[in-house]
Write an enzyme that holds these catalytic residues in place. Structure first.
Site, PDB file in Angstrom:
ATOM      1  N   TYR A  68       0.837  -1.196   0.000  1.00  0.00           N
ATOM      2  CA  TYR A  68       0.000   0.000   0.000  1.00  0.00           C
ATOM      3  C   TYR A  68       0.872   1.246   0.000  1.00  0.00           C
ATOM      4  O   TYR A  68       2.085   1.184   0.242  1.00  0.00           O
ATOM      5  CB  TYR A  68      -0.917   0.026   1.230  1.00  0.00           C
ATOM      6  CG  TYR A  68      -0.195   0.433   2.490  1.00  0.00           C
ATOM      7  CD1 TYR A  68      -0.270   1.750   2.947  1.00  0.00           C
ATOM      8  CD2 TYR A  68       0.592  -0.474   3.194  1.00  0.00           C
ATOM      9  CE1 TYR A  68       0.426   2.145   4.092  1.00  0.00           C
ATOM     10  CE2 TYR A  68       1.270  -0.095   4.327  1.00  0.00           C
ATOM     11  CZ  TYR A  68       1.186   1.214   4.771  1.00  0.00           C
ATOM     12  OH  TYR A  68       1.878   1.602   5.887  1.00  0.00           O
ATOM     13  N   LYS A  70       0.244   5.585   1.207  1.00  0.00           N
ATOM     14  CA  LYS A  70      -0.614   6.702   1.607  1.00  0.00           C
ATOM     15  C   LYS A  70       0.015   7.972   1.062  1.00  0.00           C
ATOM     16  O   LYS A  70       1.218   8.191   1.219  1.00  0.00           O
ATOM     17  CB  LYS A  70      -0.727   6.814   3.131  1.00  0.00           C
ATOM     18  CG  LYS A  70      -1.590   5.754   3.758  1.00  0.00           C
ATOM     19  CD  LYS A  70      -1.736   6.001   5.252  1.00  0.00           C
ATOM     20  CE  LYS A  70      -2.493   4.875   5.924  1.00  0.00           C
ATOM     21  NZ  LYS A  70      -2.560   5.092   7.387  1.00  0.00           N
ATOM     22  N   GLU A  71      -0.828   8.800   0.425  1.00  0.00           N
ATOM     23  CA  GLU A  71      -0.373  10.053  -0.151  1.00  0.00           C
ATOM     24  C   GLU A  71      -1.193  11.203   0.405  1.00  0.00           C
ATOM     25  O   GLU A  71      -2.397  11.052   0.635  1.00  0.00           O
ATOM     26  CB  GLU A  71      -0.548  10.056  -1.672  1.00  0.00           C
ATOM     27  CG  GLU A  71       0.271   9.040  -2.410  1.00  0.00           C
ATOM     28  CD  GLU A  71       0.012   9.071  -3.909  1.00  0.00           C
ATOM     29  OE1 GLU A  71      -0.737   9.942  -4.384  1.00  0.00           O
ATOM     30  OE2 GLU A  71       0.571   8.213  -4.602  1.00  0.00           O
ATOM     31  N   LYS A  83      -1.235  19.595  -9.586  1.00  0.00           N
ATOM     32  CA  LYS A  83      -1.525  18.912  -8.319  1.00  0.00           C
ATOM     33  C   LYS A  83      -0.259  18.203  -7.879  1.00  0.00           C
ATOM     34  O   LYS A  83       0.392  17.520  -8.669  1.00  0.00           O
ATOM     35  CB  LYS A  83      -2.648  17.898  -8.527  1.00  0.00           C
ATOM     36  CG  LYS A  83      -3.006  17.090  -7.295  1.00  0.00           C
ATOM     37  CD  LYS A  83      -4.127  16.136  -7.665  1.00  0.00           C
ATOM     38  CE  LYS A  83      -4.564  15.252  -6.558  1.00  0.00           C
ATOM     39  NZ  LYS A  83      -5.652  14.365  -7.010  1.00  0.00           N
TER      40      LYS A  83
END
Length: 157
Positions: A68, A70-71, A83
């Protein structure tokens, strides 16, 4: 060690249409829907798509590396259609990168086509620099996503 990779993908979709998908959480939702074998599951853990939003991508079983990432959305510039996200856990962070930043920019080519500029900027301890050169740093997934998103948008005008 500092480094950067960048790739431009030309697509036949107007910049304004692409930006509606890229600027918030819609991109993650479409990634999971259109490329489940690459992106697995994408969930919003915190936020509404603005700066500070945290998303978690859980890769499909069998994907090499941490399962996994996470950002956190760190910059959204609507005028420049830019972005930026930064990995805060899992993925490259778990592999030893100090900073792993993704920049997505939509550039208008003409009224009906755009350029999706995908960049990855990273920092890693010099002792681990070999890791960066062993395909740990790549824009390949995001380039594939750019093409698939553009095809989807073109077909579903």
């Amino acid at each position: 060690m500092h480094g950067q990779l960048s790739e431009d993908t030309v697509v036949e979709v107007p910049a304004a249409v692409l930006w509606k998908v890229y600027h918030g959480v819609e991109l993650g939702k479409l990634a999971a829907q259109l490329l489940p074998d690459v992106f697995g599951r994408v969930e919003v853990l915190e936020g509404d798509g603005g700066v500070g939003t945290i998303v978690k991508v859980t890769y499909p079983p069998g994907t090499p590396g941490p399962g996994y990432v996470k950002e956190m959305f760190t910059n959204i510039d609507n005028e420049m259609r830019l972005k930026e996200t930064e990995v805060i856990e899992g993925g490259p962070k778990a592999a030893g990168f100090d900073v792993y930043r993704i920049r997505l920019q939509i550039l208008e080519k003409d009224a009906e086509s755009s350029i999706i500029r995908t960049s990855v900027e990273y920092e890693i301890d010099d002792k681990l620099a070999e890791m960066a050169s062993k395909s740990k740093v790549t824009v390949e997934r995001l380039g594939t996503l750019a093409q698939v998103i553009a095809k989807h948008l073109k077909q579903n005008k």
